[in-house]
Scaffold this motif. Structure first.
Motif, PDB file in Angstrom:
ATOM      1  N   GLY A 124      -3.100  12.344  -2.635  1.00  0.00           N
ATOM      2  CA  GLY A 124      -4.301  11.811  -2.710  1.00  0.00           C
ATOM      3  C   GLY A 124      -4.128  10.592  -3.772  1.00  0.00           C
ATOM      4  O   GLY A 124      -4.557   9.421  -3.481  1.00  0.00           O
ATOM      5  N   MET A 125      -3.658  11.005  -4.794  1.00  0.00           N
ATOM      6  CA  MET A 125      -3.556   9.936  -5.996  1.00  0.00           C
ATOM      7  C   MET A 125      -2.515   9.142  -5.832  1.00  0.00           C
ATOM      8  O   MET A 125      -2.612   8.023  -6.337  1.00  0.00           O
ATOM      9  N   PHE A 126      -1.409   9.659  -5.315  1.00  0.00           N
ATOM     10  CA  PHE A 126      -0.293   8.679  -4.969  1.00  0.00           C
ATOM     11  C   PHE A 126      -0.602   7.644  -4.097  1.00  0.00           C
ATOM     12  O   PHE A 126      -0.194   6.359  -4.464  1.00  0.00           O
ATOM     13  N   LEU A 127      -1.012   7.989  -2.954  1.00  0.00           N
ATOM     14  CA  LEU A 127      -1.835   6.929  -1.975  1.00  0.00           C
ATOM     15  C   LEU A 127      -2.909   6.208  -2.715  1.00  0.00           C
ATOM     16  O   LEU A 127      -2.901   4.992  -2.192  1.00  0.00           O
ATOM     17  N   LEU A 128      -3.569   6.657  -3.073  1.00  0.00           N
ATOM     18  CA  LEU A 128      -4.673   6.013  -3.672  1.00  0.00           C
ATOM     19  C   LEU A 128      -4.254   4.709  -4.496  1.00  0.00           C
ATOM     20  O   LEU A 128      -4.656   3.780  -4.721  1.00  0.00           O
ATOM     21  N   MET A 129      -3.084   5.036  -5.533  1.00  0.00           N
ATOM     22  CA  MET A 129      -2.554   3.981  -6.457  1.00  0.00           C
ATOM     23  C   MET A 129      -2.087   3.083  -5.457  1.00  0.00           C
ATOM     24  O   MET A 129      -2.055   1.738  -6.107  1.00  0.00           O
ATOM     25  N   LEU A 255      13.915   0.594  -4.811  1.00  0.00           N
ATOM     26  CA  LEU A 255      13.188   0.448  -3.650  1.00  0.00           C
ATOM     27  C   LEU A 255      13.349   1.755  -2.732  1.00  0.00           C
ATOM     28  O   LEU A 255      12.223   2.284  -2.190  1.00  0.00           O
ATOM     29  N   PHE A 256      14.463   2.094  -2.595  1.00  0.00           N
ATOM     30  CA  PHE A 256      14.727   3.423  -1.751  1.00  0.00           C
ATOM     31  C   PHE A 256      14.100   4.610  -2.257  1.00  0.00           C
ATOM     32  O   PHE A 256      13.440   5.211  -1.441  1.00  0.00           O
ATOM     33  N   LEU A 257      14.125   4.537  -3.347  1.00  0.00           N
ATOM     34  CA  LEU A 257      13.596   5.941  -3.972  1.00  0.00           C
ATOM     35  C   LEU A 257      11.977   5.695  -3.807  1.00  0.00           C
ATOM     36  O   LEU A 257      11.289   6.511  -3.823  1.00  0.00           O
ATOM     37  N   TYR A 258      11.674   4.581  -4.077  1.00  0.00           N
ATOM     38  CA  TYR A 258      10.047   4.262  -3.988  1.00  0.00           C
ATOM     39  C   TYR A 258       9.709   4.569  -2.467  1.00  0.00           C
ATOM     40  O   TYR A 258       8.518   5.356  -2.322  1.00  0.00           O
ATOM     41  N   LEU A 259      10.532   4.198  -1.621  1.00  0.00           N
ATOM     42  CA  LEU A 259      10.225   4.340  -0.392  1.00  0.00           C
ATOM     43  C   LEU A 259       9.978   5.889   0.271  1.00  0.00           C
ATOM     44  O   LEU A 259       9.171   6.088   0.952  1.00  0.00           O
ATOM     45  N   GLU A 260      11.196   6.475  -0.236  1.00  0.00           N
ATOM     46  CA  GLU A 260      11.112   7.942   0.069  1.00  0.00           C
ATOM     47  C   GLU A 260       9.933   8.679  -0.405  1.00  0.00           C
ATOM     48  O   GLU A 260       9.414   9.578  -0.009  1.00  0.00           O
ATOM     49  N   VAL A 261       9.473   8.315  -1.874  1.00  0.00           N
ATOM     50  CA  VAL A 261       8.168   9.025  -2.405  1.00  0.00           C
ATOM     51  C   VAL A 261       6.863   8.701  -1.595  1.00  0.00           C
ATOM     52  O   VAL A 261       5.882   9.539  -1.379  1.00  0.00           O
ATOM     53  N   ILE A 262       6.932   7.408  -0.969  1.00  0.00           N
ATOM     54  CA  ILE A 262       5.701   6.880  -0.282  1.00  0.00           C
ATOM     55  C   ILE A 262       5.913   7.862   1.138  1.00  0.00           C
ATOM     56  O   ILE A 262       4.926   8.315   1.522  1.00  0.00           O
ATOM     57  N   ASP A 263       7.040   7.936   1.578  1.00  0.00           N
ATOM     58  CA  ASP A 263       7.021   8.516   2.822  1.00  0.00           C
ATOM     59  C   ASP A 263       6.831   9.925   2.676  1.00  0.00           C
ATOM     60  O   ASP A 263       6.140  10.650   3.601  1.00  0.00           O
ATOM     61  N   ALA A 264       7.249  10.677   1.707  1.00  0.00           N
ATOM     62  CA  ALA A 264       6.994  12.126   1.336  1.00  0.00           C
ATOM     63  C   ALA A 264       5.383  12.116   1.212  1.00  0.00           C
ATOM     64  O   ALA A 264       4.748  13.084   1.837  1.00  0.00           O
ATOM     65  N   SER A 265       4.592  11.266   0.689  1.00  0.00           N
ATOM     66  CA  SER A 265       3.296  11.512   0.384  1.00  0.00           C
ATOM     67  C   SER A 265       2.510  11.307   1.515  1.00  0.00           C
ATOM     68  O   SER A 265       1.627  12.026   1.802  1.00  0.00           O
ATOM     69  N   PHE A 266       2.881  10.556   2.357  1.00  0.00           N
ATOM     70  CA  PHE A 266       2.405  10.409   3.806  1.00  0.00           C
ATOM     71  C   PHE A 266       2.585  11.783   4.713  1.00  0.00           C
ATOM     72  O   PHE A 266       1.817  11.867   5.585  1.00  0.00           O
ATOM     73  N   SER A 267       3.555  12.362   4.271  1.00  0.00           N
ATOM     74  CA  SER A 267       3.983  13.576   5.203  1.00  0.00           C
ATOM     75  C   SER A 267       3.035  14.853   4.915  1.00  0.00           C
ATOM     76  O   SER A 267       3.115  15.621   5.717  1.00  0.00           O
ATOM     77  N   LEU A 268       2.543  14.933   3.796  1.00  0.00           N
ATOM     78  CA  LEU A 268       1.707  15.923   3.226  1.00  0.00           C
ATOM     79  C   LEU A 268       0.778  16.224   4.043  1.00  0.00           C
ATOM     80  O   LEU A 268       0.639  17.576   4.382  1.00  0.00           O
ATOM     81  N   GLY A 323      -5.835   3.612   1.790  1.00  0.00           N
ATOM     82  CA  GLY A 323      -7.052   3.984   1.130  1.00  0.00           C
ATOM     83  C   GLY A 323      -7.792   5.099   1.851  1.00  0.00           C
ATOM     84  O   GLY A 323      -8.216   6.253   1.017  1.00  0.00           O
ATOM     85  N   ALA A 324      -7.999   4.996   3.151  1.00  0.00           N
ATOM     86  CA  ALA A 324      -8.857   5.925   3.883  1.00  0.00           C
ATOM     87  C   ALA A 324      -8.071   7.445   3.865  1.00  0.00           C
ATOM     88  O   ALA A 324      -8.641   8.304   3.725  1.00  0.00           O
ATOM     89  N   LEU A 325      -6.798   7.216   3.950  1.00  0.00           N
ATOM     90  CA  LEU A 325      -6.064   8.529   4.034  1.00  0.00           C
ATOM     91  C   LEU A 325      -5.974   9.458   2.692  1.00  0.00           C
ATOM     92  O   LEU A 325      -6.241  10.563   2.640  1.00  0.00           O
ATOM     93  N   ALA A 326      -6.056   8.289   1.699  1.00  0.00           N
ATOM     94  CA  ALA A 326      -6.188   9.169   0.110  1.00  0.00           C
ATOM     95  C   ALA A 326      -7.420   9.790   0.020  1.00  0.00           C
ATOM     96  O   ALA A 326      -7.449  10.977  -0.524  1.00  0.00           O
ATOM     97  N   ALA A 327      -8.574   9.135   0.321  1.00  0.00           N
ATOM     98  CA  ALA A 327      -9.950   9.610   0.564  1.00  0.00           C
ATOM     99  C   ALA A 327      -9.920  10.944   1.201  1.00  0.00           C
ATOM    100  O   ALA A 327     -10.548  11.904   0.649  1.00  0.00           O
ATOM    101  N   GLU A 339      -7.189  16.319  12.403  1.00  0.00           N
ATOM    102  CA  GLU A 339      -6.334  15.402  12.182  1.00  0.00           C
ATOM    103  C   GLU A 339      -6.390  14.054  13.099  1.00  0.00           C
ATOM    104  O   GLU A 339      -6.127  13.140  13.111  1.00  0.00           O
ATOM    105  N   VAL A 340      -7.040  14.553  14.296  1.00  0.00           N
ATOM    106  CA  VAL A 340      -7.485  13.399  15.262  1.00  0.00           C
ATOM    107  C   VAL A 340      -8.318  12.303  14.413  1.00  0.00           C
ATOM    108  O   VAL A 340      -7.944  11.147  14.703  1.00  0.00           O
ATOM    109  N   ILE A 341      -9.138  12.554  13.870  1.00  0.00           N
ATOM    110  CA  ILE A 341      -9.935  11.667  12.927  1.00  0.00           C
ATOM    111  C   ILE A 341      -9.103  10.859  12.290  1.00  0.00           C
ATOM    112  O   ILE A 341      -9.155   9.689  12.083  1.00  0.00           O
ATOM    113  N   THR A 342      -8.067  11.676  11.271  1.00  0.00           N
ATOM    114  CA  THR A 342      -7.290  10.969  10.423  1.00  0.00           C
ATOM    115  C   THR A 342      -6.514   9.909  11.025  1.00  0.00           C
ATOM    116  O   THR A 342      -6.430   8.803  10.540  1.00  0.00           O
ATOM    117  N   GLY A 343      -5.975  10.447  12.215  1.00  0.00           N
ATOM    118  CA  GLY A 343      -4.960   9.344  13.039  1.00  0.00           C
ATOM    119  C   GLY A 343      -5.864   8.132  13.406  1.00  0.00           C
ATOM    120  O   GLY A 343      -5.131   7.105  13.608  1.00  0.00           O
TER     121      GLY A 343
END
Length: 382
Positions: A124-129, A255-268, A323-327, A339-343
């Motif tokens: 949540g904090m990573f995505l919020l930033m 950027l690749f490193l940043y991209l992978e961390v973003i992708d990981a955060s999305f998958s949580l 932002g919505a996913l972070a919240a 999960e349906v609401i999130t999607g």
């Protein structure tokens, strides 16, 4: 174009579903298919965000994203990550965690869901930033101009996004974390530590990628000035023994490193939510992995088609979805959200930004704007 970009995804889907049918029968095949659809529906905004970053890379790094990146996504986040979480939270060895995942699936599921407050706080904090840094940045193109203009003015305070994120974390730690739904009891300390770790991770990874990007831009500007002067002087990069190609490689790696961390955060959220469907880690890894493959293919498709340049508000919609996913992640520390609401929230926001982009393009074409500079200066105001 479509087959070239999604060919591997189609092949992986066919092979994955066939393997699921052989190993677990029709029930396993259905579970893997459902998990794949779940991952795609939850991560469409991820594809848009990834495309915004991936389009800055060359063809080599795009291939790296589809090959090495997918291995990290499938085996790292969908298979290894839950095991590591269990090992840390249960204070057992990785071997014992794997043994639990295979032989005591109910206990394994209990331990993973019990770690949800820490996972949600970190992600949540990573995505919020990501959202805050986007919304506080001054941009030539504005979607919700009535909101984005004043926030961009506030964003001139360099540390505002960090202050806001820490404020949100403090509120979450003193409200939803005091009586967490997962694991039970007071998780204030856990949420604070995990959230701060997520913030630090963002600052480190984002700082590295930003540094390499700035270095690349400075080097390219130096080359342009040298060519314009005609003096034949060597650029600072050349004097230092490096080249634009080498510097671009470092920038792409950052950027690749940043991209992978973003992708990981999305998958949580997808990893934790998958336990509502199955507690078999192999079914989970296979189903979510197939979905992750489609998201990566979609990312490359968006880059190669120039979709983000044509539909200019898509990145805005994706960041609002972030932002919505972070919240949502922070709220789920205490409250269950399907999960349906999130999607659906992500789909609605991206869909709205797409329709706004289409209306903007039609209006500009009707006014004879074409590709003129004024085309990028007219906010939608939607």
């Amino acid at each position: 174009m479509l087959l070239k970009t999604f060919g591997w995804s189609f092949a992986v889907t066919a092979a994955g579903l066939a393997l699921a049918g052989v190993l677990w029968g029709w029930k396993g095949l259905a579970i893997v298919a459902i998990l794949s659809i779940l991952e795609i529906s939850l991560s469409f905004d991820n594809a848009v965000i990834n495309a915004g970053i991936l389009r800055k890379m060359n063809a080599f790094w795009q291939k790296m994203f589809l090959t090495v990146g997918i291995l990290i996504a499938v085996f790292g986040m969908r298979l290894v990550f839950p095991v590591v979480i269990v090992a840390i939270t249960a204070k057992v060895s990785p071997y014992e965690a794997v043994n639990l995942a295979i032989n005591d699936k109910d206990q394994y599921e209990h331990l993973v869901t019990g770690a949800h407050p820490a996972i949600a706080a970190f992600g949540g904090m990573f995505l919020l930033m990501i959202f805050l840094d986007f919304i506080f940045e001054e941009r030539e193109i504005k979607w919700l101009a009535w909101l984005e203009r004043p926030l961009a003015r506030l964003g001139k305070l360099d540390t505002l996004s960090i202050v806001v994120a820490l404020g949100v974390l403090l509120v979450a730690a003193t409200t939803v974390a005091t009586d967490a739904a997962h694991g039970g009891g007071d998780k204030t300390a856990t949420v604070l530590l995990a959230g701060i770790f997520g913030l630090i991770t963002y600052l480190i990874v984002g700082g590295i990628s930003g540094y390499f990007e700035e270095q690349l831009e400075e080097d390219e500007d130096g080359d342009e000035e040298s060519e314009e002067s005609g003096a034949g002087e060597r650029t600072p990069a050349a004097k230092g023994g490096s080249s634009v190609v080498g510097l671009a490689g470092k920038a792409a790696f950052g950027l690749f490193l940043y991209l992978e961390v973003i992708d990981a955060s999305f998958s949580l959220d997808g990893v934790v939510g998958a336990f509502a469907i199955t507690n078999d880690i192999f079914e989970m890894a296979l189903g979510l992995g197939i979905g992750a493959m489609y998201i990566r293919s979609l990312t490359v498709f968006l880059v190669r088609k120039g979709t983000l340049d044509e539909y200019v508000y898509l990145e805005h919609g994706a960041h609002y979805a972030i932002g919505a996913l972070a919240a949502i992640l922070l709220i789920t520390i205490k409250y269950e959200i399907h999960e349906v609401i999130t999607g659906l929230i992500g789909v609605v926001l991206i869909g709205a930004s797409y329709l706004s982009s289409v209306r903007r393009n039609r209006r500009e074409d009707a006014n004879g704007g074409g590709d003129s500079p004024s085309r990028s200066e007219v906010p939608s105001g939607v």
